[in-house]
Design a protein around this motif. Structure first.
Motif, PDB file in Angstrom:
ATOM      1  N   LYS A  95       0.852  -0.883   0.218  1.00 55.64           N
ATOM      2  CA  LYS A  95      -0.072   0.519   0.294  1.00 55.64           C
ATOM      3  C   LYS A  95       0.765   1.555   0.170  1.00 55.64           C
ATOM      4  CE  LYS A  95      -3.935   2.116   2.242  1.00 55.64           C
ATOM      5  NZ  LYS A  95      -4.745   1.881   3.440  1.00 55.64           N
TER       6      LYS A  95
ATOM      7  N   GLN B 286       0.049   1.783 -11.643  1.00 59.46           N
ATOM      8  CA  GLN B 286      -1.050   2.787 -10.479  1.00 59.46           C
ATOM      9  C   GLN B 286       0.202   3.281  -8.975  1.00 59.46           C
ATOM     10  OE1 GLN B 286      -5.114   0.817  -9.431  1.00 59.46           O
ATOM     11  NE2 GLN B 286      -4.607   0.609  -7.064  1.00 59.46           N
TER      12      GLN B 286
ATOM     13  N   GLN C  61      -3.716   3.487  -2.095  1.00 55.73           N
ATOM     14  CA  GLN C  61      -4.026   3.077  -2.892  1.00 55.73           C
ATOM     15  C   GLN C  61      -2.645   1.501  -2.937  1.00 55.73           C
ATOM     16  OE1 GLN C  61      -4.016   5.093  -7.148  1.00 55.73           O
ATOM     17  NE2 GLN C  61      -6.165   5.330  -6.765  1.00 55.73           N
TER      18      GLN C  61
END
Length: 239
Positions: free
Chosen positions: A196, A208, A213
């Motif tokens: 994370k 990403q 996130q």
């Protein structure tokens, strides 16, 4: 595999084979008691997704950073051996460090990992005499690994944890009743499949990377690892 890693693992295996075949060793019940151990380990933890980031940085930004090498691990251990038996239990926390650094377009390209493990273990001494104590051990535990990555003007920090297992062999060379040198070889399984993101600036080389996130690379979860072959040398104090 680096020369240092190969040399250390070869030494561990050689010593364990020699100790196992020693004619003076025999099974017996120990006297019991407590011990503390302090040691250094070399861990062959493969960081494939981090290496992919480094490869991309070399291709796209002329980074001089090499692939991640072996991890270093510092640990302390408390052990209690049950009197009149071959069995003991132990508790081992450790601190892990692994990094690769370099420079390229826009500044530094540094990839630094740090973390910890906590492993309770069960140990058995099937062969021993007054000088050599051969043991086998296994255990279940937890590990967490944090990454701090800088790629030129971009940076990202993320972390993850997981439960895992460990097993291996070792030898205590006891020069007195209280003072021993310990050599071990272990195999640990502790993959960290999700990480994370805790902070990010710029645009690091991930698919990403938003704050809060899960970090992803090429559309898949970015994985790190505390798995691998572990070679250990340590000092043990019996009391």
């Amino acid at each position: 595999m680096s020369f240092l890693r190969k040399s250390m693992l070869y030494a561990v295996v050689s010593v364990l084979v020699w100790a196992f075949s020693a004619q003076t060793a025999f099974a017996r019940g120990g006297g019991g008691g407590h011990s503390m151990e302090f040691g250094l380990a070399l861990l062959s933890a493969g960081q494939n997704d981090i290496d992919t980031m480094i490869t991309n940085a070399r291709a796209n930004n002329s980074a001089s950073t090499s692939d991640m090498g072996s991890a270093y691990e510092l640990f302390a251990q408390y052990q209690y051996r049950f009197g009149g038996t071959m069995f003991s239990i132990l508790f081992r926390p450790s601190y892990v460090m692994q990094s690769a650094t370099g420079s390229g377009t826009g500044g530094s390209y540094d990839y630094k990992l740090s973390g910890f493990t906590i492993f309770p273990m069960f140990r058995m001494y099937p062969l021993e005499n007054d000088f050599i104590r051969f043991f086998m051990q296994t255990g279940l535990g937890y590990g967490k690994l944090s990454a701090d990555i800088t790629e030129g003007t971009s940076s990202i920090a993320f972390s993850g944890g997981n439960f895992g297992a460990i097993g291996g062999l070792g030898v205590d060379f006891c020069f007195t009743d209280s003072h021993c040198v310990t050599i071990e070889g272990n195999l640990r399984y502790l993959p960290i499949e999700r990480n994370k993101v805790s902070s990010v600036t710029g645009t690091p080389g991930l698919s990403q990377y938003g704050n809060g996130q899960e970090a992803e690379i090429n559309g898949s979860d970015l994985m790190t690892s505390l798995s691998g072959i572990q070679g250990i040398i340590a000092y043990t104090l019996n009391f």
